[in-house]
Write a protein that holds these residues in place. Structure first.
Motif, PDB file in Angstrom:
ATOM      1  N   GLY A  87      -4.666  -0.295  -2.262  1.00 15.70           N
ATOM      2  CA  GLY A  87      -3.236  -0.035  -2.141  1.00 15.70           C
ATOM      3  C   GLY A  87      -2.866   1.421  -2.070  1.00 15.70           C
ATOM      4  N   VAL A  88      -3.870   2.295  -1.987  1.00 17.42           N
ATOM      5  CA  VAL A  88      -3.617   3.739  -1.920  1.00 17.42           C
ATOM      6  C   VAL A  88      -3.407   4.150  -0.466  1.00 17.42           C
ATOM      7  CG1 VAL A  88      -4.583   6.026  -2.358  1.00 17.42           C
ATOM      8  CG2 VAL A  88      -4.979   4.171  -4.002  1.00 17.42           C
ATOM      9  N   CYS A  89      -2.296   4.803  -0.184  1.00 20.20           N
ATOM     10  CA  CYS A  89      -2.001   5.243   1.186  1.00 20.20           C
ATOM     11  C   CYS A  89      -2.179   6.755   1.348  1.00 20.20           C
ATOM     12  CB  CYS A  89      -0.585   4.850   1.582  1.00 20.20           C
ATOM     13  SG  CYS A  89       0.719   5.632   0.595  1.00 20.20           S
ATOM     14  N   LYS A  90      -2.245   7.482   0.231  1.00 21.25           N
ATOM     15  CA  LYS A  90      -2.289   8.942   0.274  1.00 21.25           C
ATOM     16  C   LYS A  90      -3.020   9.442  -0.971  1.00 21.25           C
ATOM     17  CE  LYS A  90       1.100  12.806   0.266  1.00 21.25           C
ATOM     18  NZ  LYS A  90       1.217  13.190  -1.160  1.00 21.25           N
ATOM     19  N   VAL A  91      -3.892  10.430  -0.781  1.00 22.29           N
ATOM     20  CA  VAL A  91      -4.604  11.013  -1.915  1.00 22.29           C
ATOM     21  C   VAL A  91      -4.403  12.520  -1.904  1.00 22.29           C
ATOM     22  CG1 VAL A  91      -6.818  11.360  -3.048  1.00 22.29           C
ATOM     23  CG2 VAL A  91      -6.347   9.192  -1.906  1.00 22.29           C
ATOM     24  N   ASN A  92      -3.986  13.071  -3.034  1.00 20.24           N
ATOM     25  CA  ASN A  92      -3.772  14.513  -3.161  1.00 20.24           C
ATOM     26  C   ASN A  92      -5.017  15.164  -3.742  1.00 20.24           C
ATOM     27  OD1 ASN A  92      -1.229  13.571  -2.502  1.00 20.24           O
ATOM     28  ND2 ASN A  92      -0.169  14.967  -3.871  1.00 20.24           N
ATOM     29  N   ILE A  93      -5.528  16.174  -3.038  1.00 21.63           N
ATOM     30  CA  ILE A  93      -6.796  16.813  -3.412  1.00 21.63           C
ATOM     31  C   ILE A  93      -6.636  18.331  -3.371  1.00 21.63           C
ATOM     32  CG2 ILE A  93      -9.232  17.099  -2.766  1.00 21.63           C
ATOM     33  CD1 ILE A  93      -8.862  14.403  -1.196  1.00 21.63           C
ATOM     34  N   PRO A 135       0.820  -1.219   0.000  1.00 24.43           N
ATOM     35  CA  PRO A 135       0.000   0.000   0.000  1.00 24.43           C
ATOM     36  C   PRO A 135       0.855   1.271   0.000  1.00 24.43           C
ATOM     37  CG  PRO A 135       0.097  -0.896   2.200  1.00 24.43           C
ATOM     38  CD  PRO A 135       0.836  -1.865   1.320  1.00 24.43           C
ATOM     39  N   LYS A 136       1.494   1.521  -1.139  1.00 31.87           N
ATOM     40  CA  LYS A 136       2.391   2.668  -1.245  1.00 31.87           C
ATOM     41  C   LYS A 136       2.057   3.534  -2.462  1.00 31.87           C
ATOM     42  CE  LYS A 136       6.149   0.327   1.181  1.00 31.87           C
ATOM     43  NZ  LYS A 136       7.557  -0.141   1.128  1.00 31.87           N
TER      44      LYS A 136
END
Length: 335
Positions: A249-255, A227-228
């Protein structure tokens, strides 16, 4: 807590989030109102759930040609001034004894360009928690070489994410192929980055009609690297898919775009409903006469501090953005 910048502590936050199945939101800003709305939403979430603290990432772009948020942070349009103001705002809001001590704030430098931001890349980055080193406008092999060199130089100092796909057309007329698992794993191994930005169909520089989140591609990547994955943009991702992003597997989302786009109608609604108070009865009557407003808006009320001040307008935006950030936290920080 103070802003968390030490790499070992940042890694620990991601490890703890992973154990809980949390996706850490990374929300960009280009003004104080947005900055505080993000932090305030996290603080409110912690209070409502009886938590000592919760993590949230505050981000800004620098000389990114698509949008330089550090330039927009100041009317001088000087990126260095804007970046310092961004840092100063965060430091004051997160000071000991301040209003938001129950937030674990991470500061992120987004879309840092290998060429335009070369000066920043060579500087001391210890005041930041994470950085996206962006060499995606280069052919893949050059991208890998540039990113690997940056990781070798700064990898002990800061957590680094890289973009493994070449961006064909930043204007939005062309779009890239979805990132394959093998390509992503090879990129991560050869560059040594901590996280990878993969093209999963939400790339904000693709044509809007082509936007579609490919969860199957994310899950295939997860099988190889864990999950990186960092996802950019959620506009094309349904709420049900958003809730399952960590499983993909998503650890971070940019919004960022969603915050600005969806807060703007709230401001327009406020100004229309309070047209006389915000602009004066003469202006309201003129807009009614020209067909832009209806009789309902021409109330004849005098100008009022509750409607025409910058504070009044900013509060509308603040509340709208805070609500949106809180909704992301409610979806991703589950117990």
């Amino acid at each position: 807590m103070p802003i968390i910048t030490e790499k070992e502590k940042v890694i620990k936050i991601y490890e703890e989030a992973s154990k809980k199945g949390w996706v850490i939101p990374c929300l960009c800003t280009e003004n104080l109102t947005t900055t505080e709305a993000i932090i305030s939403a996290a603080s409110e979430f912690a209070k409502d759930h009886g938590l000592k603290s919760v993590p949230v990432t505050l981000a800004i772009t620098v000389q990114y040609e698509h949008r330089s948020q550090s330039r927009n942070y100041t009317h001088s349009r000087n990126w260095e001034t804007g970046l310092k103001l961004f840092q100063a705002d965060a430091e004051v809001l997160m000071r000991k004894g301040g209003d938001y001590e129950n937030v674990d704030l991470l500061l992120h430098l987004d879309h840092v360009q290998h060429d335009l931001d070369a000066e920043l890349c060579e500087s001391d980055l210890s005041d930041f928690s994470t950085i996206m080193y962006d060499a995606s406008n280069l052919p893949l092999e050059e991208n890998i070489a540039k990113t690997r060199a940056f990781v070798e130089k700064k990898g002990q100092e800061i957590m680094i994410e890289g973009a493994c796909d070449e961006i064909v057309d930043a204007g939005g007329e062309a779009h890239n192929d979805i990132t394959t698992a093998d390509k992503c794993a090879d990129y991560m191994k050869r560059t040594g980055v901590d996280m990878v930005v993969a093209n999963l169909g939400t790339e904000h520089r693709a044509s809007g009609k082509d936007l579609k989140y490919h969860g199957e591609a994310a899950r295939a990547i997860k099988e190889l690297i864990g999950p990186k994955i960092v996802l950019h943009g959620t506009s094309s991702v349904s709420n049900e898919q958003v809730r399952r992003l960590f499983d993909d597997g998503v650890c971070k989302v940019n919004i960022w775009t969603a915050l600005e786009r969806d807060a703007s109608p709230k401001l327009l609604e406020f100004l229309v409903h309070h047209a006389s108070e915000a602009a004066g009865p003469k202006m309201a009557e003129a807009l009614k006469r020209d067909g832009y407003l209806t009789e309902k808006c021409a109330t004849g009320e005098k100008e009022s501090l509750t409607a025409f001040t910058t504070v009044a307008r900013q509060d509308v935006i603040f509340q709208a953005m805070k609500k949106m950030v809180r909704e992301y936290l409610d979806m991703w920080y589950v117990f």
